[in-house]
Design a protein around this motif. Structure first.
Motif, PDB file in Angstrom:
ATOM      1  N   ARG A 139       0.846  -1.201   0.000  1.00 48.51           N
ATOM      2  CA  ARG A 139       0.000   0.000   0.000  1.00 48.51           C
ATOM      3  C   ARG A 139       0.875   1.242   0.000  1.00 48.51           C
ATOM      4  NH1 ARG A 139      -5.733  -0.849   0.156  1.00 48.51           N
ATOM      5  NH2 ARG A 139      -5.879  -3.105   0.315  1.00 48.51           N
ATOM      6  N   VAL A 140       0.430   2.250  -0.771  1.00 46.68           N
ATOM      7  CA  VAL A 140       1.141   3.524  -0.841  1.00 46.68           C
ATOM      8  C   VAL A 140       0.104   4.640  -0.827  1.00 46.68           C
ATOM      9  CG1 VAL A 140       2.744   4.954  -2.173  1.00 46.68           C
ATOM     10  CG2 VAL A 140       2.972   2.461  -2.223  1.00 46.68           C
ATOM     11  N   VAL A 141       0.393   5.718  -0.115  1.00 45.94           N
ATOM     12  CA  VAL A 141      -0.470   6.895  -0.063  1.00 45.94           C
ATOM     13  C   VAL A 141       0.285   8.050  -0.712  1.00 45.94           C
ATOM     14  CG1 VAL A 141      -1.749   8.502   1.393  1.00 45.94           C
ATOM     15  CG2 VAL A 141      -1.543   6.094   2.076  1.00 45.94           C
ATOM     16  N   PHE A 142      -0.342   8.656  -1.725  1.00 50.98           N
ATOM     17  CA  PHE A 142       0.241   9.794  -2.427  1.00 50.98           C
ATOM     18  C   PHE A 142      -0.531  11.053  -2.062  1.00 50.98           C
ATOM     19  CE2 PHE A 142       1.139   6.155  -5.141  1.00 50.98           C
ATOM     20  CZ  PHE A 142       2.464   6.356  -5.484  1.00 50.98           C
ATOM     21  N   ASN A 143       0.180  12.167  -1.983  1.00 50.93           N
ATOM     22  CA  ASN A 143      -0.441  13.473  -1.794  1.00 50.93           C
ATOM     23  C   ASN A 143      -0.690  14.063  -3.179  1.00 50.93           C
ATOM     24  OD1 ASN A 143      -0.235  13.428   1.064  1.00 50.93           O
ATOM     25  ND2 ASN A 143       1.937  13.874   0.849  1.00 50.93           N
ATOM     26  N   ILE A 144      -1.912  14.516  -3.407  1.00 50.39           N
ATOM     27  CA  ILE A 144      -2.313  15.052  -4.699  1.00 50.39           C
ATOM     28  C   ILE A 144      -2.731  16.507  -4.531  1.00 50.39           C
ATOM     29  CG2 ILE A 144      -3.982  14.795  -6.612  1.00 50.39           C
ATOM     30  CD1 ILE A 144      -2.077  12.435  -6.431  1.00 50.39           C
ATOM     31  N   ALA A 145      -2.414  17.323  -5.516  1.00 50.94           N
ATOM     32  CA  ALA A 145      -2.823  18.742  -5.552  1.00 50.94           C
ATOM     33  C   ALA A 145      -2.294  19.495  -4.336  1.00 50.94           C
ATOM     34  CB  ALA A 145      -4.334  18.893  -5.684  1.00 50.94           C
ATOM     35  N   GLY A 146      -0.994  19.422  -4.145  1.00 51.28           N
ATOM     36  CA  GLY A 146      -0.389  20.166  -3.045  1.00 51.28           C
ATOM     37  C   GLY A 146      -0.829  19.669  -1.682  1.00 51.28           C
ATOM     38  N   ASN A 147      -1.037  18.358  -1.562  1.00 51.03           N
ATOM     39  CA  ASN A 147      -1.417  17.715  -0.307  1.00 51.03           C
ATOM     40  C   ASN A 147      -2.862  18.008   0.094  1.00 51.03           C
ATOM     41  OD1 ASN A 147      -0.840  15.941   1.749  1.00 51.03           O
ATOM     42  ND2 ASN A 147       0.008  17.492   3.092  1.00 51.03           N
ATOM     43  N   LYS A 148      -3.683  18.443  -0.846  1.00 49.68           N
ATOM     44  CA  LYS A 148      -5.101  18.691  -0.558  1.00 49.68           C
ATOM     45  C   LYS A 148      -5.906  17.390  -0.595  1.00 49.68           C
ATOM     46  CE  LYS A 148      -8.942  21.682  -1.780  1.00 49.68           C
ATOM     47  NZ  LYS A 148      -9.430  22.720  -2.674  1.00 49.68           N
ATOM     48  N   TYR A 149      -5.452  16.433  -1.389  1.00 52.20           N
ATOM     49  CA  TYR A 149      -6.144  15.160  -1.556  1.00 52.20           C
ATOM     50  C   TYR A 149      -5.181  14.016  -1.290  1.00 52.20           C
ATOM     51  CZ  TYR A 149      -9.421  18.215  -3.918  1.00 52.20           C
ATOM     52  OH  TYR A 149     -10.274  19.231  -4.201  1.00 52.20           O
ATOM     53  N   ARG A 150      -5.735  12.851  -0.977  1.00 53.57           N
ATOM     54  CA  ARG A 150      -4.944  11.650  -0.763  1.00 53.57           C
ATOM     55  C   ARG A 150      -5.376  10.581  -1.752  1.00 53.57           C
ATOM     56  NH1 ARG A 150      -2.495  11.257   4.540  1.00 53.57           N
ATOM     57  NH2 ARG A 150      -1.629  13.325   4.829  1.00 53.57           N
ATOM     58  N   LEU A 151      -4.390   9.889  -2.289  1.00 53.88           N
ATOM     59  CA  LEU A 151      -4.615   8.792  -3.221  1.00 53.88           C
ATOM     60  C   LEU A 151      -3.988   7.543  -2.623  1.00 53.88           C
ATOM     61  CD1 LEU A 151      -5.354   7.673  -6.085  1.00 53.88           C
ATOM     62  CD2 LEU A 151      -3.091   8.434  -6.800  1.00 53.88           C
ATOM     63  N   VAL A 152      -4.786   6.495  -2.426  1.00 54.47           N
ATOM     64  CA  VAL A 152      -4.301   5.238  -1.861  1.00 54.47           C
ATOM     65  C   VAL A 152      -4.293   4.199  -2.974  1.00 54.47           C
ATOM     66  CG1 VAL A 152      -4.679   3.429  -0.146  1.00 54.47           C
ATOM     67  CG2 VAL A 152      -5.280   5.799   0.396  1.00 54.47           C
ATOM     68  N   VAL A 153      -3.156   3.545  -3.134  1.00 54.16           N
ATOM     69  CA  VAL A 153      -3.037   2.490  -4.145  1.00 54.16           C
ATOM     70  C   VAL A 153      -2.434   1.241  -3.506  1.00 54.16           C
ATOM     71  CG1 VAL A 153      -2.728   4.188  -5.997  1.00 54.16           C
ATOM     72  CG2 VAL A 153      -0.715   3.132  -4.952  1.00 54.16           C
ATOM     73  N   TRP A 154      -2.635   0.133  -4.177  1.00 55.22           N
ATOM     74  CA  TRP A 154      -1.952  -1.108  -3.832  1.00 55.22           C
ATOM     75  C   TRP A 154      -1.107  -1.468  -5.034  1.00 55.22           C
ATOM     76  CZ3 TRP A 154      -2.387  -6.170  -5.931  1.00 55.22           C
ATOM     77  CH2 TRP A 154      -1.639  -7.126  -5.254  1.00 55.22           C
ATOM     78  N   ILE A 155       0.168  -1.722  -4.822  1.00 58.09           N
ATOM     79  CA  ILE A 155       1.083  -2.008  -5.918  1.00 58.09           C
ATOM     80  C   ILE A 155       1.553  -3.453  -5.839  1.00 58.09           C
ATOM     81  CG2 ILE A 155       3.246  -1.404  -7.055  1.00 58.09           C
ATOM     82  CD1 ILE A 155       2.967   1.409  -5.866  1.00 58.09           C
ATOM     83  N   ASN A 156       1.389  -4.154  -6.943  1.00 58.17           N
ATOM     84  CA  ASN A 156       1.956  -5.483  -7.098  1.00 58.17           C
ATOM     85  C   ASN A 156       3.255  -5.279  -7.872  1.00 58.17           C
ATOM     86  OD1 ASN A 156       2.720  -8.030  -8.122  1.00 58.17           O
ATOM     87  ND2 ASN A 156       0.617  -8.775  -7.884  1.00 58.17           N
ATOM     88  N   TYR A 157       4.355  -5.190  -7.160  1.00 55.49           N
ATOM     89  CA  TYR A 157       5.638  -4.851  -7.779  1.00 55.49           C
ATOM     90  C   TYR A 157       6.109  -5.926  -8.759  1.00 55.49           C
ATOM     91  CZ  TYR A 157       5.859  -1.181  -4.280  1.00 55.49           C
ATOM     92  OH  TYR A 157       5.578  -0.079  -3.511  1.00 55.49           O
ATOM     93  N   ALA A 158       5.865  -7.185  -8.462  1.00 54.30           N
ATOM     94  CA  ALA A 158       6.324  -8.273  -9.330  1.00 54.30           C
ATOM     95  C   ALA A 158       5.674  -8.208 -10.712  1.00 54.30           C
ATOM     96  CB  ALA A 158       6.029  -9.622  -8.673  1.00 54.30           C
TER      97      ALA A 158
END
Length: 100
Positions: A58-77
């Motif tokens: 799981r990774v959380v990204f800050n979007i639009a200057g930290n106004k929004y949060r984006l949560v993703v799940w990454i399958n690196y393989a």
């Protein structure tokens, strides 16, 4: 990377004018993610230094200057990114990023 559920980003940005400022930054994140080749959390951090790496991909990204949060799940393989959530900080505070 292959990004699954772009429709989640588009739906959020279409929720009226209050999220208009998220559209371009969210699509910029998407374009960057599609062009990326993240093989590990270190690769994500190299591209997005302010990303929060959680357990189990799981990774959380800050979007639009930290106004929004984006949560993703990454399958690196398999180089696949699954969009799980995008919302304001208040909406993010009501979810469990590890479980969503």
């Amino acid at each position: 990377m292959r990004v699954i559920a772009l429709s989640t980003l588009k739906a959020f940005c279409r929720q009226g004018s209050m999220h208009d400022d998220a559209r371009e930054p969210a699509l910029a994140w998407y374009r960057h993610a599609v062009a990326a080749d993240w093989s590990s959390p270190a690769g994500v951090k190299a591209d997005f230094g302010n990303a929060s790496i959680l357990r189990d991909g799981r990774v959380v990204f800050n979007i639009a200057g930290n106004k929004y949060r984006l949560v993703v799940w990454i399958n690196y393989a398999y180089r696949v990114v699954y969009i799980r959530f995008i919302g304001t900080h208040a909406q993010y505070d009501r979810i469990d990023a590890q479980e969503i």
